[in-house]
Design a protein around this motif. Structure first.
Motif, PDB file in Angstrom:
ATOM      1  N   ASN A   1       0.898  -1.930   0.142  1.00 38.11           N
ATOM      2  CA  ASN A   1       0.097   0.159   0.025  1.00 38.11           C
ATOM      3  C   ASN A   1       0.802   1.310   0.298  1.00 38.11           C
ATOM      4  OD1 ASN A   1      -1.881  -1.987  -0.006  1.00 38.11           O
ATOM      5  ND2 ASN A   1      -2.572  -1.695   2.756  1.00 38.11           N
ATOM      6  N   THR A   2       2.037   1.000   0.763  1.00 42.20           N
ATOM      7  CA  THR A   2       2.570   2.235   0.411  1.00 42.20           C
ATOM      8  C   THR A   2       3.400   2.504  -0.531  1.00 42.20           C
ATOM      9  OG1 THR A   2       3.411   2.304   3.380  1.00 42.20           O
ATOM     10  CG2 THR A   2       5.167   3.286   1.495  1.00 42.20           C
ATOM     11  N   PHE A   3       3.991   1.874  -1.353  1.00 39.61           N
ATOM     12  CA  PHE A   3       4.233   1.862  -2.687  1.00 39.61           C
ATOM     13  C   PHE A   3       3.286   2.129  -3.843  1.00 39.61           C
ATOM     14  CE2 PHE A   3       7.611  -0.286  -0.846  1.00 39.61           C
ATOM     15  CZ  PHE A   3       8.518   0.261  -1.748  1.00 39.61           C
ATOM     16  N   ALA A   4       1.487   1.442  -3.424  1.00 40.24           N
ATOM     17  CA  ALA A   4       0.682   2.631  -3.936  1.00 40.24           C
ATOM     18  C   ALA A   4       0.794   3.627  -4.452  1.00 40.24           C
ATOM     19  CB  ALA A   4      -0.490   1.485  -4.074  1.00 40.24           C
ATOM     20  N   ASP A   5       0.845   4.235  -3.092  1.00 37.71           N
ATOM     21  CA  ASP A   5       0.584   5.999  -2.731  1.00 37.71           C
ATOM     22  C   ASP A   5       1.560   6.613  -3.446  1.00 37.71           C
ATOM     23  OD1 ASP A   5      -1.637   5.114  -1.155  1.00 37.71           O
ATOM     24  OD2 ASP A   5      -0.836   5.129   1.250  1.00 37.71           O
ATOM     25  N   GLN A   6       3.185   6.086  -3.408  1.00 38.61           N
ATOM     26  CA  GLN A   6       4.218   6.365  -3.925  1.00 38.61           C
ATOM     27  C   GLN A   6       3.397   6.504  -5.916  1.00 38.61           C
ATOM     28  OE1 GLN A   6       6.656   7.729  -1.918  1.00 38.61           O
ATOM     29  NE2 GLN A   6       7.522   8.761  -4.700  1.00 38.61           N
ATOM     30  N   VAL A   7       3.561   5.605  -6.072  1.00 39.87           N
ATOM     31  CA  VAL A   7       3.108   5.513  -7.534  1.00 39.87           C
ATOM     32  C   VAL A   7       1.937   7.008  -7.800  1.00 39.87           C
ATOM     33  CG1 VAL A   7       1.941   4.420  -9.351  1.00 39.87           C
ATOM     34  CG2 VAL A   7       3.031   2.793  -8.398  1.00 39.87           C
ATOM     35  N   LYS A   8       1.012   6.441  -7.054  1.00 41.54           N
ATOM     36  CA  LYS A   8       0.074   8.199  -7.683  1.00 41.54           C
ATOM     37  C   LYS A   8       0.459   9.398  -6.987  1.00 41.54           C
ATOM     38  CE  LYS A   8      -4.270   6.061  -5.690  1.00 41.54           C
ATOM     39  NZ  LYS A   8      -5.096   5.882  -4.632  1.00 41.54           N
ATOM     40  N   SER A   9       1.453   9.316  -5.815  1.00 43.17           N
ATOM     41  CA  SER A   9       2.314  10.900  -5.380  1.00 43.17           C
ATOM     42  C   SER A   9       3.690  11.240  -7.082  1.00 43.17           C
ATOM     43  CB  SER A   9       2.579  10.486  -4.340  1.00 43.17           C
ATOM     44  OG  SER A   9       3.565  11.947  -4.328  1.00 43.17           O
ATOM     45  N   ASN A  10       3.510  10.251  -7.192  1.00 44.47           N
ATOM     46  CA  ASN A  10       4.317   9.979  -8.810  1.00 44.47           C
ATOM     47  C   ASN A  10       3.813  10.606 -10.000  1.00 44.47           C
ATOM     48  OD1 ASN A  10       6.493   7.922  -7.140  1.00 44.47           O
ATOM     49  ND2 ASN A  10       7.630   9.843  -7.465  1.00 44.47           N
ATOM     50  N   PHE A  11       2.705  10.186 -10.110  1.00 46.69           N
ATOM     51  CA  PHE A  11       2.199  10.497 -10.951  1.00 46.69           C
ATOM     52  C   PHE A  11       1.319  11.530 -11.564  1.00 46.69           C
ATOM     53  CE2 PHE A  11      -2.315  10.225 -13.075  1.00 46.69           C
ATOM     54  CZ  PHE A  11      -1.978   9.569 -15.053  1.00 46.69           C
ATOM     55  N   ALA A  12       0.769  12.449 -10.325  1.00 44.26           N
ATOM     56  CA  ALA A  12       0.928  13.295  -9.639  1.00 44.26           C
ATOM     57  C   ALA A  12       1.319  14.828 -10.122  1.00 44.26           C
ATOM     58  CB  ALA A  12      -0.151  13.864  -8.306  1.00 44.26           C
ATOM     59  N   ARG A  13       2.827  14.363  -9.727  1.00 40.78           N
ATOM     60  CA  ARG A  13       3.491  15.158  -9.819  1.00 40.78           C
ATOM     61  C   ARG A  13       4.307  15.360 -11.008  1.00 40.78           C
ATOM     62  NH1 ARG A  13       9.110  15.112  -9.429  1.00 40.78           N
ATOM     63  NH2 ARG A  13       9.805  17.330  -8.115  1.00 40.78           N
ATOM     64  N   ASP A  14       4.070  14.346 -11.616  1.00 39.42           N
ATOM     65  CA  ASP A  14       4.096  14.819 -13.298  1.00 39.42           C
ATOM     66  C   ASP A  14       3.115  15.720 -13.404  1.00 39.42           C
ATOM     67  OD1 ASP A  14       5.845  13.128 -16.006  1.00 39.42           O
ATOM     68  OD2 ASP A  14       2.989  13.627 -16.290  1.00 39.42           O
ATOM     69  N   SER A  15       2.445  16.002 -13.297  1.00 40.91           N
ATOM     70  CA  SER A  15       1.415  17.096 -13.834  1.00 40.91           C
ATOM     71  C   SER A  15       2.317  18.185 -13.483  1.00 40.91           C
ATOM     72  CB  SER A  15       0.098  16.560 -13.167  1.00 40.91           C
ATOM     73  OG  SER A  15      -0.115  14.919 -14.160  1.00 40.91           O
ATOM     74  N   VAL A  16       2.435  18.120 -12.088  1.00 41.92           N
ATOM     75  CA  VAL A  16       2.502  19.029 -11.372  1.00 41.92           C
ATOM     76  C   VAL A  16       3.524  19.930 -12.098  1.00 41.92           C
ATOM     77  CG1 VAL A  16       3.873  21.041  -8.831  1.00 41.92           C
ATOM     78  CG2 VAL A  16       2.017  18.435  -9.234  1.00 41.92           C
ATOM     79  N   LEU A  17       4.826  19.345 -12.804  1.00 46.66           N
ATOM     80  CA  LEU A  17       5.625  19.405 -13.722  1.00 46.66           C
ATOM     81  C   LEU A  17       5.814  20.583 -15.031  1.00 46.66           C
ATOM     82  CD1 LEU A  17       8.623  16.600 -12.454  1.00 46.66           C
ATOM     83  CD2 LEU A  17       8.754  19.355 -12.108  1.00 46.66           C
ATOM     84  N   GLN A  18       4.655  19.306 -15.677  1.00 44.59           N
ATOM     85  CA  GLN A  18       3.732  20.253 -17.427  1.00 44.59           C
ATOM     86  C   GLN A  18       3.591  20.578 -16.613  1.00 44.59           C
ATOM     87  OE1 GLN A  18       1.467  16.771 -18.807  1.00 44.59           O
ATOM     88  NE2 GLN A  18       0.612  18.030 -19.640  1.00 44.59           N
ATOM     89  N   ASN A  19       2.932  21.215 -15.553  1.00 43.30           N
ATOM     90  CA  ASN A  19       1.248  22.461 -15.551  1.00 43.30           C
ATOM     91  C   ASN A  19       2.539  23.261 -14.838  1.00 43.30           C
ATOM     92  OD1 ASN A  19      -0.897  24.063 -14.832  1.00 43.30           O
ATOM     93  ND2 ASN A  19      -0.139  24.343 -13.169  1.00 43.30           N
ATOM     94  N   LYS A  20       3.824  23.497 -14.133  1.00 47.74           N
ATOM     95  CA  LYS A  20       4.768  24.261 -14.453  1.00 47.74           C
ATOM     96  C   LYS A  20       5.263  25.056 -15.966  1.00 47.74           C
ATOM     97  CE  LYS A  20       8.859  25.730 -11.837  1.00 47.74           C
ATOM     98  NZ  LYS A  20       9.751  25.527 -10.793  1.00 47.74           N
TER      99      LYS A  20
END
Length: 842
Positions: free
Chosen positions: A604-623
């Motif tokens: 579950n910890t790694f599942a949450d990490q996948v979600k976090s990295n996926f969201a961060r990709d969008s944050v970087l793209q938006n920047k």
């Protein structure tokens, strides 16, 4: 002397000439040595240009004006009449145009032999007494239109204006004084005749940006592209073609290219100066048969192709001949060589009829792309004057080169190369995956086989391929400038041109390294199965490689002056950080899959990490899209890169598949394995925990020195006599004997009226030892404060090898456990404690 020997001789002469004539730095800000003033605080710079100067040259001169204004704060004046006062002056013109340059040649103030009969060559030099009353001036003289333009932009670059000032927002450093170091400077003639880029696969990123910024792929858009190409000493382009038609979309685009000095071509499958989109518009508009098949629709196709040549007949171009299937597809099965040769013959007849000149007077190219190369290998031939365009395999690997043992094709050879590709095994459209070492090796191989008429590279959305584009086009001008040992020198020089000298070497290392990582596997091909999770620590190693690179990139970013940060984000930080984030995401997904298959709740910890990295990709793209440079680059990073199911993409990124394990379904029976004489366990990696209705365990992420800490909440309730609040750890011992068990605890003091904090510890249900680890000080306080830890050690006897259960129970509130170390005879001293032991399944 045979053709091959002649070619080698020409090659050697070109090598010597180009290296003798390479333009050296001729601009300085120090009035030292033999220099000519271009700008000082009390002086005003002027340009002299003859009446009737070509419009494209005047456009470049206008940009030079703006560039000097950016650098010095003052815009030079332009005169058409000879000045008679001594002030900083630059004279600009082209030989053979009845300009001031021809006058200076007649007066022996310029050596006309340096320019006469040359191709796209410039000289920049100082001369004495060009006009009455003018003591000295700088001259930019060209052998032809583009030679003059290249000389103008060489001066722009040397005063400090990067060719990427618009396309990557590279700032311009201010200078109060500028001086010209006396001498004659030139880059000689280009080794490759047509040098350029193919804007391809541009949706949704570049198309979205162009629409938002200019209203589409129109002349306003192309004005910026053409200027960039000229600043990079390129002269050739295949325009955007998916759903676009260069000449038809904006009637101003063709005249603009001709004015600015850009040679227009069309892609490998778009013959006769027409886009494939032109065909669909043409047949729809005229209600004609929509059959892209010469054997069935000759009359309509001939008329269509005639229209393309008529529309572009007054503009400089290279005409693609031949025919592929509609939409960049292979021709139908059964297509025969005689039909294809006849198509080229009819196309050349159309060219001759429309231009009223022999067909060979119009430059033409036949692209040996994919199955067309097979036709060539089977014996298909085109007239001698047509350039044969060889191609790579779409991934930077050259497929075919001239056979040097056979007669040289008189029309010469070209190479169509790729930085970007849509197709199998997987699209590559998002980020730079082309190390210049590979580009150099393959293009040098091509050049040494006589490929010197066309170098064209598919750059996709143009951004973010800035660095390899610069290299490709500089190499196209003078391939002999580069060798296997000086490629990093180019990278460092390029970094200096964009960001100055302070961080240039380190930025060059970053620019050199991340494409190498991306060439291991492209971001679109990367997934959770690419690297081994089990063998050689491979996946963790490559993740760490990229994370360390990103950390280095951020260190520089934080030290850069504010005005450089947007350019640095585009050219360096984003491609590294975004790719590093992808690696972390897929590494987390790999761990999630592995642990979920074992019903381990840590999945579950790694599942949450996948979600976090996926969201961060969008944050970087938006920047990138919406925050840097005032939101200038909207949509430019919209290319999909996560979630490919086949070779092609989907409209948006897709969250990788992850699994969660509930406490009810977990079947973890894993033990930490003793190895090399110790067992080390991070506190959060318990196999079992026990809470009560009033008290529960929690993991505090990033607590302490290594991974985390565990403690109980609420923090104002200690367990009652009947509350059994514990965690357990399974350990597989291979040794027996009496062992030290050391708990690394947070340096919590005896805040409870000096009573001290207590815990119980035991193995396998034995009578527990009760430890008060901070009840009394015996000189330890300073050590605890210095180390930010309390080491609490107990001794235990393990009489039998195999699985054992260590239970840790708290008796008081406020104890935070970080790590457990068990010394079975080989534990070595270390500040952070030994790395965590491997877990093995029971």
């Amino acid at each position: 002397m045979n053709r091959f020997s002649t070619y080698i001789l020409i090659f050697l002469i070109t090598f010597i000439f180009n290296n003798l004539k390479a333009a050296q730095p001729f601009i300085t800000t120090q009035k030292v040595g033999d220099v000519v003033v271009l700008k000082e605080k009390s002086s005003h710079l002027s340009f002299f240009v003859s009446n009737g100067t070509d419009a494209g040259i005047l456009r470049a001169i206008g940009n030079l004006q703006s560039d000097f204004e950016k650098v010095t704060g003052e815009k030079p004046s332009i005169f058409n009449q000879k000045p008679n006062a001594s002030a900083p002056l630059i004279i600009i013109g082209t030989i053979g145009t009845n300009s001031v340059i021809d006058d200076l040649i007649k007066e022996n103030k310029i050596d006309g032999k340096l320019l006469k009969g040359k191709n796209e060559k410039f000289i920049i030099q100082n001369i004495k007494n060009p006009f009455k009353g003018v003591e000295e001036a700088i001259v930019i003289a060209g052998s032809d239109k583009r030679g003059t333009i290249y000389g103008i932009y060489e001066l722009s670059k040397q005063i400090g204006v990067s060719p990427w000032y618009y396309w990557a927002d590279v700032p311009v450093a201010k200078k109060e004084s500028i001086y010209f170091v006396k001498g004659i400077y030139s880059d000689g003639e280009p080794a490759v005749k047509y040098r350029g880029i193919f804007i391809n696969d541009e949706a949704p990123a570049l198309s979205g940006w162009a629409k938002a910024t200019f209203g589409g792929f129109n002349s306003k858009f192309y004005e910026k592209v053409f200027e960039l190409l000229l600043r990079l000493k390129a002269n050739y382009i295949w325009p955007a073609m998916w759903g676009n038609a260069f000449y038809d979309d904006d009637s101003a685009s063709g005249p603009l290219a001709n004015e600015m000095g850009i040679v227009i071509g069309t892609s490998h499958h778009e013959p006769m100066a027409l886009a494939q989109t032109d065909w669909h518009r043409y047949i729809k508009k005229n209600s004609l048969p929509n059959v892209w098949d010469y054997s069935k629709n000759k009359t309509v196709l001939d008329e269509f192709w005639k229209g393309g040549i008529e529309r572009s007949k007054n503009w400089e171009k290279v005409v693609t001949v031949g025919m592929r299937g509609d939409g960049d597809e292979a021709m139908s099965e059964g297509t025969n060589i005689s039909l294809l040769e006849n198509i080229v013959k009819e196309q050349r007849k159309i060219i001759a009829d429309v231009t009223q000149k022999k067909a060979e007077k119009t430059p033409q190219v036949w692209a040996l792309y994919k199955e067309v190369q097979d036709y060539y290998d089977q014996g298909m031939r085109v007239p001698d004057d047509v350039i044969l365009l060889f191609c790579d395999d779409n991934w930077g690997n050259v497929r075919k080169l001239p056979d040097l043992s056979k007669p040289f094709h008189k029309g010469g050879y070209g190479m169509y190369y790729h930085f970007d590709y849509v197709g199998g095994p997987r699209n590559s459209k998002w980020i730079n995956i082309s190390p210049i070492q590979r580009v150099w090796e393959q293009m040098n191989l091509s050049y040494e086989h006589g490929v010197d008429k066309i170098w064209i590279v598919n750059v996709g959305d143009l951004k973010p391929m800035e660095f390899p584009i610069s290299f490709f086009l500089e190499m196209a001008w003078n391939p002999n400038k580069f060798n296997s040992q000086n490629l990093f020198d180019f990278t460092e020089k390029w970094a200096t041109d964009q960001f100055g000298t302070k961080h240039a070497k380190e930025i060059a290392r970053l620019l050199n390294t991340y494409p190498k990582f991306n060439r291991r596997v492209t971001p679109e091909m990367l997934d959770s199965k690419t690297y081994s999770l089990e063998n050689y620590n491979e996946f963790q190693t490559v993740v760490n490689d990229y994370k360390n690179l990103a950390l280095d990139a951020y260190r520089i970013y934080n030290d850069l002056p504010e005005q450089y940060k947007d350019a640095y984000f585009q050219l360096v930080l984003y491609p590294i950080d975004a790719c590093s984030n992808l690696y972390e995401m897929y590494f987390a997904q790999a761990n999630n899959r592995k642990l979920a298959s074992e019903k381990n709740i840590l999945a579950n910890t790694f599942a949450d990490q996948v979600k976090s990295n996926f969201a961060r990709d969008s944050v970087l793209q938006n920047k990138y899209n919406n925050e840097i440079s005032g939101g200038k680059w909207t949509h430019i990073m919209d290319q999909m890169r996560i979630g490919y199911k086949s070779w092609h993409d989907t409209p948006k990124n897709i969250l990788p598949e992850i699994s969660y394990v509930s406490e009810k379904e977990q079947i973890i029976r894993k033990a930490f394995a003793e190895k090399e004489g110790y067992v080390a366990i991070e506190a959060e990696h318990f196999s079992k925990l026990n809470n009560s209705n009033n008290i529960h365990w929690e993991v505090i992420p990033d607590f302490g020195k290594t991974k985390s800490g565990i403690t109980t909440f609420p923090q104002n309730k200690s367990p009652g006599q009947n509350e059994n609040i514990f965690v357990e750890y399974e350990i597989d011992f291979v040794s027996t004997g009496e062992f030290d068990v050391e708990l690394l605890l947070a340096p919590t003091l005896n805040f409870n009226s000096n009573k001290g904090l207590r815990y119980e510890i035991s193995f396998d249900g034995e009578k527990p030892q009760i430890i008060n680890f901070n009840g009394q000080y015996r000189g330890e306080l300073g050590k605890w404060q210095a180390e930010h830890l309390i080491h609490s050690t107990t001794k235990h006897t393990i009489s039998k090898a195999g699985k054992h259960i260590l239970r840790y129970r708290i008796l008081d509130v406020g104890i935070v456990l970080q790590k457990i170390l068990i010394n079975t005879g080989g534990l070595k001293p270390s500040y952070l404690g030994a790395p965590e032991s491997e877990m093995i399944a029971e």
